[in-house]
Design a protein around this motif. Structure first.
Motif, PDB file in Angstrom:
ATOM      1  N   LYS A  97     -33.393  77.714 -47.441  1.00 32.58           N
ATOM      2  CA  LYS A  97     -32.711  77.115 -46.299  1.00 32.58           C
ATOM      3  C   LYS A  97     -33.698  76.233 -45.544  1.00 32.58           C
ATOM      4  O   LYS A  97     -34.828  76.641 -45.264  1.00 32.58           O
ATOM      5  CB  LYS A  97     -32.168  78.207 -45.383  1.00 32.58           C
ATOM      6  CG  LYS A  97     -31.407  77.663 -44.179  1.00 32.58           C
ATOM      7  CD  LYS A  97     -30.858  78.792 -43.324  1.00 32.58           C
ATOM      8  CE  LYS A  97     -30.086  78.240 -42.128  1.00 32.58           C
ATOM      9  NZ  LYS A  97     -29.532  79.335 -41.277  1.00 32.58           N
ATOM     10  N   GLY A  98     -33.301  75.007 -45.230  1.00 32.38           N
ATOM     11  CA  GLY A  98     -34.197  74.082 -44.547  1.00 32.38           C
ATOM     12  C   GLY A  98     -35.162  73.364 -45.473  1.00 32.38           C
ATOM     13  O   GLY A  98     -36.107  72.715 -45.017  1.00 32.38           O
ATOM     14  N   GLN A  99     -34.927  73.450 -46.783  1.00 30.69           N
ATOM     15  CA  GLN A  99     -35.801  72.781 -47.747  1.00 30.69           C
ATOM     16  C   GLN A  99     -35.597  71.268 -47.681  1.00 30.69           C
ATOM     17  O   GLN A  99     -34.474  70.769 -47.661  1.00 30.69           O
ATOM     18  CB  GLN A  99     -35.490  73.291 -49.155  1.00 30.69           C
ATOM     19  CG  GLN A  99     -36.352  72.676 -50.248  1.00 30.69           C
ATOM     20  CD  GLN A  99     -36.127  73.348 -51.594  1.00 30.69           C
ATOM     21  OE1 GLN A  99     -36.068  74.578 -51.670  1.00 30.69           O
ATOM     22  NE2 GLN A  99     -35.987  72.560 -52.646  1.00 30.69           N
ATOM     23  N   LYS A 100     -36.705  70.523 -47.640  1.00 29.56           N
ATOM     24  CA  LYS A 100     -36.627  69.065 -47.548  1.00 29.56           C
ATOM     25  C   LYS A 100     -36.110  68.479 -48.858  1.00 29.56           C
ATOM     26  O   LYS A 100     -36.615  68.762 -49.928  1.00 29.56           O
ATOM     27  CB  LYS A 100     -38.002  68.473 -47.235  1.00 29.56           C
ATOM     28  CG  LYS A 100     -37.996  66.954 -47.131  1.00 29.56           C
ATOM     29  CD  LYS A 100     -39.385  66.413 -46.825  1.00 29.56           C
ATOM     30  CE  LYS A 100     -39.388  64.890 -46.821  1.00 29.56           C
ATOM     31  NZ  LYS A 100     -40.735  64.335 -46.549  1.00 29.56           N
ATOM     32  N   CYS A 101     -35.087  67.625 -48.714  1.00 29.06           N
ATOM     33  CA  CYS A 101     -34.492  66.985 -49.887  1.00 29.06           C
ATOM     34  C   CYS A 101     -34.373  65.470 -49.728  1.00 29.06           C
ATOM     35  O   CYS A 101     -33.788  64.803 -50.580  1.00 29.06           O
ATOM     36  CB  CYS A 101     -33.114  67.571 -50.164  1.00 29.06           C
ATOM     37  SG  CYS A 101     -33.148  69.300 -50.664  1.00 29.06           S
ATOM     38  N   GLY A 102     -34.877  64.942 -48.632  1.00 30.92           N
ATOM     39  CA  GLY A 102     -34.786  63.506 -48.420  1.00 30.92           C
ATOM     40  C   GLY A 102     -35.336  63.123 -47.065  1.00 30.92           C
ATOM     41  O   GLY A 102     -35.906  63.945 -46.339  1.00 30.92           O
TER      42      GLY A 102
END
Length: 387
Positions: A339-344
């Motif tokens: 959760k909250g993982q950077k993807c862009g």
């Protein structure tokens, strides 16, 4: 009479005729340069140097410190307080001497007290300049007298000088005291013995020229010419003007004319607008992740969002200026996903320059389908449900 120099690089609607060889108008809130004429050209900057001397003394000294005049301090040229070697003062009083009358001996006493030596204090000045984003500044003296060493001459740029003033009035933990000192019309004090009395009058005439004038510092040397850095606040907008090489004798008033032109340009053309734009950044496909509703699907989708939204973000802009928002995000990813993982990333651009960026992150977490999950799911579905 000398005419203002035409700025060949001025855009339509910008001030085209200024006396100063280098001039900058800055938005003090964001630090954005709103107007520049040779703003990155390195030049001697005379006593505008003393804004750095003052803020460092406030941050690293104590106003009640007793400081002693050295032979070096007593030998400084005019403009000076006229101290004698061994004379003692409170640091507080010398800061008014420094900023109101621009006394060169006061600057040296302050430097030797706070930095242990003029050279040590110059190191502090250069370190602070670099810390706040100045890349074309080199200080040798605390008073701005023309000087040179094996690394170059004492100098800054109009843009860097504006950055230093921004730090002094907006960012420093001692900004309120800096403003109090530099806005004081006159000040009297004695040496610590009480035997000699001194009077200081503020030579920043701009304080009486425009409504909202906040602070400023004049300067002049043979190499630098007339210089000025000043600030104005009106209707929640704060502007800084920095001028270098703004005439030589008998052109003492040119700096006031240029300052008013640039301040009025800012007031007439720049207003705050809300910058934040809502962005539907969509979803991301997760491969080999656990989907509780559809456990045997090979993919699942989770929503994305923009981290640390600042929906109240405002910025000074001209009517015709438009901030562009662009974003880019991954389309798919392998499990596991936090959760909250950077993807862009989402970016805000003005004339191609990056203003701010924010991470695009996942709203939920997705665990990976591992061997344990397959065994447990298959066993539970086909054996426990079909005894």
């Amino acid at each position: 009479m000398v005419q203002p120099a035409v700025n060949a690089y001025a855009k339509e609607g910008e001030p085209g005729n200024l006396y100063a060889q280098s001039a900058v108008l800055m938005d003090a809130d964001s630090g954005r340069i709103l107007f520049s004429k040779n703003g990155q050209t390195e030049r001697a900057n005379a006593s505008t140097t003393k804004i750095m001397t003052c803020i460092l003394a406030l941050e690293y000294g104590s106003l009640d410190d007793v400081v002693t005049a050295s032979e070096k301090a007593s030998s400084q040229p005019k403009v000076h307080l006229g101290v004698t070697s061994g004379e003692t003062f409170y640091l507080r009083d010398l800061l008014y001497s420094l900023m109101l009358e621009s006394h060169n001996d006061a600057a040296v006493i302050i430097a030797e007290s706070v930095g242990k030596s003029v050279e040590g204090f110059a190191d502090m000045m250069n370190a602070k300049a670099k810390e706040i984003g100045c890349r074309n500044t080199y200080f040798i003296t605390p008073n701005g007298l023309d000087a040179a060493d094996d690394q170059g001459i004492h100098h800054t740029t109009a843009e860097d000088l504006a950055r230093i003033m921004k730090y002094c009035i907006m960012d420093s933990p001692k900004k309120e005291m800096f403003l109090e000192i530099t806005r004081t019309p006159n000040y009297q004090f004695t040496d610590c013995s009480g035997k000699r009395t001194y009077s200081c009058n503020n030579h920043n005439a701009f304080l009486q020229m425009m409504e909202g004038a906040l602070s400023g510092k004049t300067g002049f040397t043979a190499d630098a010419g007339y210089c000025y850095v000043g600030a104005l606040k009106k209707d929640d907008r704060t502007f800084i003007v920095a001028l270098l090489a703004c005439g030589w004798p008998n052109n003492k008033t040119y700096k006031w004319a240029d300052t008013k032109v640039l301040m009025n340009y800012g007031l007439e053309n720049y207003t705050y607008r809300n910058i934040w734009q809502e962005a539907d950044v969509g979803e991301i496909t997760v491969h080999h992740g656990i989907d509780r509703k559809h456990p045997f699907n090979t993919t699942t989708k989770i929503k994305l969002t923009v981290a640390e939204e600042d929906k109240d973000w405002q910025m000074l802009l001209k009517d015709e200026e438009q901030v562009q928002m662009v974003w880019e995000a991954e389309k798919d990813v392998e499990a596991p996903v936090a959760k909250g993982q950077k993807c862009g990333r989402i970016e805000y651009l003005l004339d191609g320059d990056l203003l701010r960026s924010y991470d695009i992150v996942t709203v939920d977490a997705v665990k990976m389908k591992d061997t344990k999950w397959y065994i447990g799911t298959i066993f539970g579905r086909y054996f426990l449900q079909n005894p």
